[in-house]
Design a protein around this motif. Structure first.
Motif: not given
Length: 187
Positions: A69-71, A162-175
């Protein structure tokens, strides 16, 4: 305002990219390699497997989804939309930048390396729930991301967004990962 931010980003890039030496050239090229971190990834898998046993496969699938998703967002939502040239493709910077290795694709906003590594770092930080593991993962993601500026293939804004985008993706996909794990990966 946009012109000011672009100039600031370019000036910061030129400064950071100008801090180079033969030793750091090889270190940063190594840090940016696709297979470089394989032993590190295997160690992370070991720690996941030690704690989660057979559910490790579910966690690896979740991590793969984070990277995918991040990529894909970094390419299709940013690179293909904004079409900002990488510094190494920018004719205004030819002769100014220190390029180490290949330049890569034409467009660089945002850094997929930064999006992918920060997505994994944030997701795994939530999985491990250990302050030091989280700090270590974020330092790793920051180091890999900074290497992209050093190598001459990304501006600082490419890496930061890119770091913000990846962090949001990692956080958003956790739940959703937790929900799927509880629903389908029962003991």
């Amino acid at each position: 305002m946009i012109d000011y931010l672009v100039k600031l980003d370019t000036d910061l890039f030129i400064f950071l990219n100008g801090l180079h030496s033969p030793f750091w050239d090889s270190v940063m090229l190594f840090a940016s390699g696709k297979l470089t971190w394989l032993p590190f990834y295997l160690l992370l898998i070991y720690f996941i497997a030690r704690k989660h046993k057979w559910k490790t496969l579910w966690w690896l699938l979740a991590i793969a989804v984070v990277v995918l998703v991040a990529d894909q967002l970094s390419v299709h939502l940013f690179k293909n939309v904004f079409q900002r040239l990488r510094p190494c493709h920018n004719p205004d910077l030819s002769g100014v930048i220190h390029l180490v290795g290949r330049c890569g694709g034409k467009f660089g906003f945002v850094s997929s390396h930064a999006a992918n590594t920060f997505g994994v770092a944030v997701f795994l930080s939530m999985l491990y729930r250990n302050l030091w593991a989280g700090v270590g993962l974020l330092i790793w993601a920051g180091f890999v991301s900074y290497s992209r500026i050093y190598l001459g293939v990304h501006y600082p804004a490419d890496v930061i967004v890119g770091a913000i985008l990846g962090s949001v993706v990692g956080f958003a996909l956790w739940k959703p990962a937790i929900w799927l794990m509880e629903r389908y990966a029962k003991n």
